[in-house]
Design an enzyme around this catalytic site. Structure first.
Site, PDB file in Angstrom:
ATOM      1  N   ARG A  21       0.952  -1.068   0.026  1.00 53.06           N
ATOM      2  CA  ARG A  21      -0.205  -0.125  -0.036  1.00 53.06           C
ATOM      3  C   ARG A  21       0.912   1.347   0.113  1.00 53.06           C
ATOM      4  O   ARG A  21       1.997   1.323   0.608  1.00 53.06           O
ATOM      5  CB  ARG A  21      -1.022   0.149   1.397  1.00 53.06           C
ATOM      6  CG  ARG A  21      -1.946  -0.951   1.145  1.00 53.06           C
ATOM      7  CD  ARG A  21      -3.018  -0.321  -0.012  1.00 53.06           C
ATOM      8  NE  ARG A  21      -4.542  -1.369   0.000  1.00 53.06           N
ATOM      9  CZ  ARG A  21      -4.410  -2.260  -0.955  1.00 53.06           C
ATOM     10  NH1 ARG A  21      -3.456  -2.292  -1.889  1.00 53.06           N
ATOM     11  NH2 ARG A  21      -5.507  -2.785  -1.121  1.00 53.06           N
ATOM     12  N   ASP A  67       4.354  -0.109  -7.251  1.00 50.74           N
ATOM     13  CA  ASP A  67       2.994  -0.336  -8.102  1.00 50.74           C
ATOM     14  C   ASP A  67       2.072   0.473  -7.042  1.00 50.74           C
ATOM     15  O   ASP A  67       0.954   0.578  -7.672  1.00 50.74           O
ATOM     16  CB  ASP A  67       2.993  -1.910  -7.857  1.00 50.74           C
ATOM     17  CG  ASP A  67       1.719  -2.345  -8.576  1.00 50.74           C
ATOM     18  OD1 ASP A  67       1.372  -1.896  -9.852  1.00 50.74           O
ATOM     19  OD2 ASP A  67       0.740  -2.957  -7.945  1.00 50.74           O
ATOM     20  N   GLU A 101      -2.479   7.719  -4.594  1.00 51.24           N
ATOM     21  CA  GLU A 101      -2.599   7.224  -6.215  1.00 51.24           C
ATOM     22  C   GLU A 101      -4.173   7.199  -6.497  1.00 51.24           C
ATOM     23  O   GLU A 101      -4.467   7.440  -7.559  1.00 51.24           O
ATOM     24  CB  GLU A 101      -2.290   5.767  -5.983  1.00 51.24           C
ATOM     25  CG  GLU A 101      -2.954   4.891  -5.189  1.00 51.24           C
ATOM     26  CD  GLU A 101      -2.613   3.594  -5.007  1.00 51.24           C
ATOM     27  OE1 GLU A 101      -1.511   3.261  -5.000  1.00 51.24           O
ATOM     28  OE2 GLU A 101      -3.866   2.422  -5.306  1.00 51.24           O
ATOM     29  N   HIS A 156      -0.823   0.471  -9.933  1.00 50.34           N
ATOM     30  CA  HIS A 156      -1.397  -0.419  -9.028  1.00 50.34           C
ATOM     31  C   HIS A 156      -1.971  -1.886  -9.990  1.00 50.34           C
ATOM     32  O   HIS A 156      -3.195  -2.160  -9.671  1.00 50.34           O
ATOM     33  CB  HIS A 156      -2.625   0.092  -8.337  1.00 50.34           C
ATOM     34  CG  HIS A 156      -3.082  -0.564  -6.906  1.00 50.34           C
ATOM     35  ND1 HIS A 156      -3.369  -0.015  -5.839  1.00 50.34           N
ATOM     36  CD2 HIS A 156      -3.190  -1.809  -6.920  1.00 50.34           C
ATOM     37  CE1 HIS A 156      -3.712  -0.744  -4.818  1.00 50.34           C
ATOM     38  NE2 HIS A 156      -3.475  -2.151  -5.336  1.00 50.34           N
TER      39      HIS A 156
HETATM   40  P1  NAD Z   1      -1.532 -10.802   4.653  1.00 48.97           P
HETATM   41  O1  NAD Z   1      -2.229 -10.305   5.676  1.00 48.97           O
HETATM   42  O2  NAD Z   1      -1.589 -12.349   4.195  1.00 48.97           O
HETATM   43  O3  NAD Z   1       0.110 -10.619   4.990  1.00 48.97           O
HETATM   44  C1  NAD Z   1       0.523  -9.375   5.711  1.00 48.97           C
HETATM   45  C2  NAD Z   1       1.692  -9.877   6.533  1.00 48.97           C
HETATM   46  O4  NAD Z   1       2.191  -8.634   7.172  1.00 48.97           O
HETATM   47  C3  NAD Z   1       1.243 -10.714   7.865  1.00 48.97           C
HETATM   48  O5  NAD Z   1       2.045 -11.888   7.758  1.00 48.97           O
HETATM   49  C4  NAD Z   1       1.387  -9.644   9.022  1.00 48.97           C
HETATM   50  O6  NAD Z   1       1.692 -10.358  10.048  1.00 48.97           O
HETATM   51  C5  NAD Z   1       2.621  -8.799   8.447  1.00 48.97           C
HETATM   52  N1  NAD Z   1       2.757  -7.446   8.869  1.00 48.97           N
HETATM   53  C6  NAD Z   1       1.945  -6.562   9.473  1.00 48.97           C
HETATM   54  N2  NAD Z   1       2.696  -5.563  10.192  1.00 48.97           N
HETATM   55  C7  NAD Z   1       3.845  -5.827   9.911  1.00 48.97           C
HETATM   56  C8  NAD Z   1       4.916  -4.905  10.631  1.00 48.97           C
HETATM   57  N3  NAD Z   1       4.923  -4.000  11.126  1.00 48.97           N
HETATM   58  N4  NAD Z   1       6.221  -5.742  10.108  1.00 48.97           N
HETATM   59  C9  NAD Z   1       6.384  -6.874   9.490  1.00 48.97           C
HETATM   60  N5  NAD Z   1       5.289  -7.563   9.262  1.00 48.97           N
HETATM   61  C10 NAD Z   1       4.187  -6.999   9.476  1.00 48.97           C
HETATM   62  O7  NAD Z   1      -1.450  -9.840   3.280  1.00 48.97           O
HETATM   63  P2  NAD Z   1      -1.214 -10.093   1.952  1.00 48.97           P
HETATM   64  O8  NAD Z   1      -2.662 -10.760   1.194  1.00 48.97           O
HETATM   65  O9  NAD Z   1      -0.051 -10.840   1.816  1.00 48.97           O
HETATM   66  O10 NAD Z   1      -1.267  -8.525   1.128  1.00 48.97           O
HETATM   67  C11 NAD Z   1      -0.090  -7.814   1.678  1.00 48.97           C
HETATM   68  C12 NAD Z   1      -0.150  -6.437   0.926  1.00 48.97           C
HETATM   69  O11 NAD Z   1      -0.556  -6.479  -0.175  1.00 48.97           O
HETATM   70  C13 NAD Z   1      -1.720  -5.666   1.763  1.00 48.97           C
HETATM   71  O12 NAD Z   1      -1.077  -4.497   1.835  1.00 48.97           O
HETATM   72  C14 NAD Z   1      -2.471  -5.720   0.681  1.00 48.97           C
HETATM   73  O13 NAD Z   1      -3.311  -4.791   0.536  1.00 48.97           O
HETATM   74  C15 NAD Z   1      -1.429  -5.541  -0.726  1.00 48.97           C
HETATM   75  N6  NAD Z   1      -1.881  -5.967  -1.991  1.00 48.97           N
HETATM   76  C16 NAD Z   1      -1.720  -5.264  -2.892  1.00 48.97           C
HETATM   77  C17 NAD Z   1      -1.971  -5.751  -4.208  1.00 48.97           C
HETATM   78  C18 NAD Z   1      -1.795  -4.904  -5.765  1.00 48.97           C
HETATM   79  O14 NAD Z   1      -2.313  -5.094  -6.430  1.00 48.97           O
HETATM   80  N7  NAD Z   1      -0.665  -3.886  -5.424  1.00 48.97           N
HETATM   81  C19 NAD Z   1      -2.939  -6.870  -4.460  1.00 48.97           C
HETATM   82  C20 NAD Z   1      -3.186  -7.587  -3.448  1.00 48.97           C
HETATM   83  C21 NAD Z   1      -2.753  -7.067  -2.175  1.00 48.97           C
END
Ligand code: NAD
Length: 333
Positions: A238, A262, A267, A298
């Site tokens: 994000r 991305d 954005e 994105h």
């Molecule tokens: P997820 O919940 O499976 O994983 C997130 C991980 O981050 C978890 O393991 C959590 O414990 C860890 N975390 C949280 N805060 C933390 C910190 N301060 N330090 C270290 N680790 C920490 O989520 P996901 O499905 O893997 O998604 C990850 C990110 O990708 C999210 O922000 C989601 O919105 C984003 N995303 C982006 C796109 C895109 O098109 N660019 C698509 C899907 C998801």
């Protein structure tokens, strides 16, 4: 017949939603518009709502907005993404609305873009593109490293981060991981280390945390100063996880070799729009002008597999709630 309104429809989502509508004998009506005060009345006569947008429906008065939505007979909001940044959950719940998301539509979709971004940065593709466009085909000064020589640091090794780990481990990179949760069962991560150690040792740092108070500007000026000057930063999580001004300053001063983004702060006002003149975001224009930055609007989620999953899963969730059932994707505040 049950009627579901499908807001802010991408052309690529429509065939998947149409297939679903036939299968479930439900009427799905497509709207190009985002959901805001002016488009709220379009929901009259519908039983359900599926939506995906980057801006909040009504940031000034979310409680009033969601109450009006509920008064139109809508019980739920099925968000077609994992992130819920556009929903004021307390306001939605106060209005009696049940909110669902699609937590995992395709971790490989995002992880594979991270691989592509890493290769672009490592092989200096943007710089070679720039040279070629100027008739300069000299290779000197832009020698690359190979994946088996690099250390990649993954901050946040949940669904997407662990998939990134699997890919890079298979390709021979040394993989460092950091998470606030115990992820020690992940065998593709060679070492779990602190953020400080991860940043100072990695050739590529990629961010995969969620966005909350603790990850806002997780990568700030102080942390950027800990990167190797030969390292690259990748953000497909994000935008606000990275302090954009601090990143631009690091790139401009050569304290970082490059970045692939991305997602960026702010954005919502530029992505998904087409501009005739200059882009109305000075920081994005600045990033675009830097030769060692790879920018995508994105798109990490944007594969056929992921779009099908997010479209059909959100409609499943909407229907489950409309028909008095439950879904594991309901978000409880
Ligand atoms: P997820 O919940 O499976 O994983 C997130 C991980 O981050 C978890 O393991 C959590 O414990 C860890 N975390 C949280 N805060 C933390 C910190 N301060 N330090 C270290 N680790 C920490 O989520 P996901 O499905 O893997 O998604 C990850 C990110 O990708 C999210 O922000 C989601 O919105 C984003 N995303 C982006 C796109 C895109 O098109 N660019 C698509 C899907 C998801």
């Amino acid at each position: 017949m049950t009627r579901i309104a499908f807001f802010h429809t991408l052309p690529e989502e429509r065939p998947f939603a149409e297939q679903w509508a036939v299968r479930h004998d439900v009427e799905v009506t497509f709207f190009d518009q985002e959901l805001h005060d002016d488009t709220l009345p379009l929901l009259k006569g519908f039983n359900g709502l599926s939506y995906k947008q980057r801006t909040k429906p009504n940031a000034d008065d979310p409680f009033g907005f969601f109450r009006r939505l509920h008064d139109l007979g809508i019980q739920q909001i099925a968000v077609r993404s994992a992130g819920l940044d556009s929903i004021d959950l307390p306001a939605a719940h106060a209005a009696g609305l049940r909110v669902t998301n699609v937590p995992s539509y395709s971790p490989p979709a995002v992880a594979e873009l991270v691989l592509a971004q890493t290769m672009h940065l490592l092989r200096h593709i943007p710089q070679f593109d720039e040279r070629s466009a100027n008739g300069d085909f000299v290779v000197s000064g832009l020698m690359s490293r190979e994946l088996s020589e690099i250390t990649i640091g993954i901050i946040g090794v949940g669904r997407i981060g662990s998939t990134v780990a699997r890919i890079f481990h298979a390709l021979g990179a040394h993989v460092l991981g950091n998470d606030i949760r115990d992820r020690s069962q992940l065998s593709d991560i060679d070492e779990f280390v602190t953020k400080e150690e991860l940043i100072s040792r990695s050739d590529v740092v990629t961010l995969h945390t969620w966005l909350d108070g603790s990850t806002f500007h997780l990568i700030n000026a102080e942390r950027l100063a800990q990167f190797k000057s030969s390292a690259f930063l990748i953000n497909a999580s994000r935008g606000p996880v990275v302090d954009t001004d601090a990143l631009i300053s690091s790139l401009e001063h050569g304290r970082l070799a490059g970045a692939a983004l991305d997602v960026v702060e702010g954005e919502g006002t530029i992505f998904n729009y087409r501009f005739e003149g200059p882009i109305p975001d000075e920081r994005y224009r600045k990033l675009q002008s830097l030769p060692n930055v790879v920018l995508t609007p994105h798109i990490a989620f944007f594969t056929d597999h992921a779009v099908k999953n997010m479209t059909q899963q959100s409609l499943d969730d909407a229907l489950a709630i409309i028909t008095g059932g439950t879904t594991p994707h309901e978000v409880h505040y």
